[in-house]
Write a protein that holds these residues in place. Structure first.
Motif, short mmCIF file in Angstrom:
data_model
loop_
_atom_site.label_atom_id
_atom_site.label_comp_id
_atom_site.label_asym_id
_atom_site.label_seq_id
_atom_site.Cartn_x
_atom_site.Cartn_y
_atom_site.Cartn_z
N ARG A 17 -38.86 -32.03 64.24
CA ARG A 17 -38.29 -31.84 65.58
C ARG A 17 -38.67 -30.44 66.08
NH1 ARG A 17 -32.45 -34.31 66.43
NH2 ARG A 17 -33.60 -35.10 68.23
N LYS A 18 -39.29 -30.38 67.25
CA LYS A 18 -39.72 -29.11 67.82
C LYS A 18 -39.22 -29.01 69.26
CE LYS A 18 -43.80 -28.42 69.62
NZ LYS A 18 -45.27 -28.27 69.81
N LEU A 19 -38.49 -27.94 69.55
CA LEU A 19 -37.96 -27.70 70.90
C LEU A 19 -38.68 -26.51 71.50
CD1 LEU A 19 -35.74 -28.57 72.97
CD2 LEU A 19 -34.32 -26.74 72.01
N ALA A 20 -39.35 -26.74 72.62
CA ALA A 20 -40.15 -25.69 73.27
C ALA A 20 -39.61 -25.41 74.66
CB ALA A 20 -41.61 -26.13 73.35
N GLY A 21 -39.24 -24.15 74.92
CA GLY A 21 -38.82 -23.76 76.26
C GLY A 21 -40.01 -23.72 77.20
N THR A 22 -39.85 -24.30 78.38
CA THR A 22 -40.95 -24.34 79.35
C THR A 22 -40.62 -23.63 80.66
OG1 THR A 22 -40.20 -26.51 80.15
CG2 THR A 22 -41.86 -26.50 78.41
N ASP A 23 -39.33 -23.38 80.91
CA ASP A 23 -38.95 -22.71 82.15
C ASP A 23 -37.55 -22.14 81.99
OD1 ASP A 23 -39.36 -22.14 85.09
OD2 ASP A 23 -37.56 -23.40 85.22
N GLY A 24 -37.35 -20.88 82.43
CA GLY A 24 -36.03 -20.29 82.39
C GLY A 24 -35.48 -20.14 80.99
N GLU A 25 -34.18 -20.41 80.86
CA GLU A 25 -33.49 -20.25 79.58
C GLU A 25 -32.44 -21.33 79.43
OE1 GLU A 25 -32.10 -16.25 77.70
OE2 GLU A 25 -30.37 -17.04 78.79
N LEU A 26 -32.29 -21.84 78.21
CA LEU A 26 -31.28 -22.85 77.91
C LEU A 26 -30.47 -22.42 76.70
CD1 LEU A 26 -34.07 -24.55 78.73
CD2 LEU A 26 -32.61 -26.51 78.23
N GLU A 27 -29.19 -22.76 76.73
CA GLU A 27 -28.39 -22.68 75.52
C GLU A 27 -28.36 -24.07 74.90
OE1 GLU A 27 -24.29 -20.64 73.93
OE2 GLU A 27 -24.22 -21.70 75.85
N VAL A 28 -28.65 -24.14 73.61
CA VAL A 28 -28.81 -25.41 72.91
C VAL A 28 -27.84 -25.47 71.75
CG1 VAL A 28 -30.41 -26.85 71.60
CG2 VAL A 28 -31.22 -25.56 73.58
N GLU A 29 -27.23 -26.65 71.55
CA GLU A 29 -26.37 -26.85 70.39
C GLU A 29 -27.03 -27.84 69.43
OE1 GLU A 29 -22.75 -28.06 72.23
OE2 GLU A 29 -23.36 -30.16 72.45
N VAL A 30 -26.93 -27.50 68.16
CA VAL A 30 -27.48 -28.35 67.11
C VAL A 30 -26.33 -28.79 66.22
CG1 VAL A 30 -29.14 -28.52 65.22
CG2 VAL A 30 -29.62 -27.03 67.18
N SER A 31 -26.26 -30.09 65.94
CA SER A 31 -25.22 -30.64 65.06
C SER A 31 -25.88 -31.53 64.02
CB SER A 31 -24.21 -31.45 65.87
OG SER A 31 -23.23 -32.03 65.03
N TYR A 32 -25.60 -31.22 62.76
CA TYR A 32 -26.23 -31.93 61.64
C TYR A 32 -25.15 -32.43 60.71
CZ TYR A 32 -28.85 -32.40 57.22
OH TYR A 32 -29.39 -32.84 56.03
N ALA A 33 -25.01 -33.75 60.63
CA ALA A 33 -23.97 -34.36 59.79
C ALA A 33 -24.59 -35.47 58.97
CB ALA A 33 -22.84 -34.90 60.66
N PRO A 34 -25.25 -35.15 57.85
CA PRO A 34 -25.83 -36.20 57.02
C PRO A 34 -24.75 -37.00 56.31
CG PRO A 34 -26.00 -34.08 55.92
CD PRO A 34 -25.43 -33.80 57.28
#
Length: 612
Positions: free
Chosen positions: A111-128
């Motif tokens: 999984r790759k997240l690439a910013g392309t414009d401005g700024e984002l706040e991102v939340e990641v949740s991992y529950a195996p």
């Protein structure tokens, strides 16, 4: 309760296993290391079943599509402050190319997240949650990621986040600006195997690029169809490849279990296996949308898995595990609530030991296609296929459960008799390749007896059509196969009457086709079947009803979700897709119907030229 529509999901595959990821960036289904392995993420079947989500905080809009000629997914998130693109894929083996796609897949979700414009706040949740949510593993933050211990699985999530662990769930918040990239890799191993090592951003990027190139190389040598609905046909070919278990060539009916045939109902089955029933139609679709090499490997799997059974004088099994396994005993998982409370959730499939005499025709149909294109069969396969024809000749009068695996009393289903006819018709055609010319006369006698019985007992004057079972009045969409197998010409009056009766009396208000409407021994209803709707389009095309066939095709294709995937059925009240997803049979139906319509259009053009 997970209320997301089934069509909200997209498929990822490494040609060994599969993941489903939602429009909002949550992986809610993932099995390692095989399609039929216990899920490590299963939120699609229970809110607590496990997930791995990457999404912007607050409000956002999402759009998505597959990277050209691949099964890697790009999801674009837009917020008030910025835009980012999430690329998801399951890694294939390093330098896996062309026919070898998936040969060395390591069992890693990228999984790759690439910013392309401005700024984002991102939340990641991992529950195996390994073993279908039974295990809540111990999570430990290590340099470069998070390990999960518990049960037989090892899991390691590599990523740059500052993780917070609460029980068996890890979360993080990230800021992603234009030009910045954050990458994650979820690796799987066995407790008895070596420890897993974290991957850095460069390793993840390299494997993602290599995976994209692997899929493109497969598409470049396989995707040659140029008829109507070209893009849909090509994409459906890639879906079939995504549902292929590379080590054996087996194709799963779907990569999921227990997504229901009716919301809240109990018709919830495990489809992560290979059905002999699907083989002939699959072979046809592979020739149109993929390549003879894949068809050859698929048939070799079927022949290898089934070859010893007829020697023992027992019925040919109707389905197998993707490694060739025979015992697919069914059990329930009562700790899972089911999609939209559709219980029970099942693993395994109790139909594996049902009796279905149609399998001989489908197997010989696959073989006929194989020898026409690829030449000689080995002696063991020759003997096996000849024995399949002998079995069809000796057992066609016997009752069975039919193509739809009805769990009631055995009956004289017309489709089963038809496929016994097809088995013998095809065996006679390839008798020289089977070294069985001396049996052709005996096979022809049985074939002609079956044909007479179908025409006499399968036709109902009251129904004005061929019916589900001998001396019945119930319609069944599988009788469209009378035209598709060329038992009758598409323009035969009885065939046209059956096609018209199906279109008029076995459809919902959208014009989508039910399998049947007769009682089948199970509680509850089911939706319309997309495969059956494509069958109607195919049969109409074979009757040279090109406009009707095109309209029917378009009605079925309208169910496709935003990334080109089809489930098994469409829910009649809501119009949502339901059933296991994505469904190989639906995509096979699409491919074969598109091909039939392209052929019908060519015939029509030829008639116009001849008349002009």
């Amino acid at each position: 309760m997970n209320s997301l529509p089934i069509g909200d999901y997209a498929l990822l595959s490494d040609c060994r296993s599969a993941a489903l990821v939602s429009r909002a960036g949550s992986v809610d289904w993932l099995c390692f290391p095989r399609f039929d392995s216990p899920a490590v993420l299963a939120r699609i079947l229970d809110p607590g079943g496990g997930h791995f989500a990457i999404r912007p905080t607050g409000d956002f809009q999402a759009s998505r599509g597959y990277v050209d000629q691949t099964m890697a997914l790009e999801t674009t998130f837009r917020t008030a402050t910025g835009t980012a693109v999430l690329t998801d894929a399951m890694a294939v083996g390093r330098n896996d190319r062309g026919h070898d796609l998936g040969a060395g897949s390591p069992g890693v979700l990228l999984r790759k997240l690439a910013g392309t414009d401005g700024e984002l706040e991102v939340e990641v949740s991992y529950a195996p949650r390994p073993e279908y949510g039974l295990i809540h593993p111990i999570l430990e933050v290590i340099p470069g990621g998070v390990t999960a211990r518990g049960g037989a699985d090892r899991l390691l999530l590599s990523g740059p986040a500052d993780w917070q662990v609460d029980g068996a769930t890890a979360t993080a918040r990230l800021r992603v600006t234009a030009g910045q990239t954050v990458s994650f890799a979820l690796q799987h191993g066995q407790m008895a195997g070596p420890p897993l090592a974290a991957w850095d951003a460069d390793q993840i990027a390299a494997r993602l690029d290599d995976t994209l190139e692997g899929w493109r190389s497969w598409s470049a040598i396989h995707q040659t169809y140029e008829g109507p609905w070209r893009d849909l046909v090509h994409h459906s070919g890639r879906v079939l490849q995504a549902l292929t278990f590379a080590p054996t060539g087996a194709i799963v009916a779907a990569p999921t279990t227990s997504l229901p045939e009716t919301v809240g109902g109990e018709r919830n089955w495990d489809y992560r296996y290979t059905w002999v029933r699907d083989s002939c139609l699959t072979m046809e679709a592979l020739w149109v949308a993929a390549c003879p090499d894949e068809a050859n490997k698929f048939f070799a799997f079927l022949a290898y898995a089934a070859a010893s059974q007829l020697r023992r004088g027992i019925d040919l099994q109707i389905m197998f595990g993707i490694g060739g396994e025979r015992d697919l005993s069914e059990r329930e998982l009562p700790h899972l609530a089911g999609w939209r409370d559709s219980r029970p959730v099942r693993v395994g499939n109790g139909a594996w030991n049902q009796r279905q005499i149609d399998v001989y025709g489908e197997l010989l149909g696959a073989a006929q296609r194989l020898v026409q294109q690829l030449g000689e069969l080995d002696p063991v396969t020759q003997q096996f296929l000849a024995a399949a024809a002998d079995t069809a000749a000796s057992r066609w009068r016997e009752k069975d459960q039919g193509i739809w695996e009805i769990r009631g009393e055995p009956r004289d289903f017309l489709y089963s008799k038809l496929q016994c006819w097809a088995a013998l018709h095809r065996a006679i055609d390839i008798a020289p390749q089977l070294g069985a010319q001396h049996r052709a006369g005996e096979w022809a006698t049985a074939r002609d007896e079956i044909r007479a019985a179908i025409l006499d007992q399968g036709w109902s004057e009251k129904a004005g059509a061929f019916t589900q079972a001998f001396d019945s009045e119930d319609l069944d969409a599988s009788n469209l196969m009378l035209a598709i197998t060329r038992f009758l010409p598409g323009d035969d009056p009885r065939m046209k009457a059956t096609i018209d009766a199906t279109a008029a009396r076995l459809t919902d208000e959208r014009g989508l086709v039910y399998r049947y409407l007769a009682h089948d021994g199970l509680a509850g209803d089911e939706g319309t079947f997309l495969l059956c709707t494509f069958w109607l389009a195919q049969a109409q095309a074979m009757a040279d009803e090109v406009e009707a066939a095109t309209a029917t095709f378009e009605r079925a294709a309208a169910a496709i979700n935003d990334v080109g995937l089809l489930a098994e059925e469409v829910d009649v009240p809501s119009g949502e897709m339901i059933g296991n997803f994505p469904q190989a049979f639906s995509h096979i139906g699409l491919i074969n119907a598109a091909w039939a319509i392209s052929q019908a259009r060519q015939r029509a053009a030829g008639r116009d030229q001849a008349g002009g």
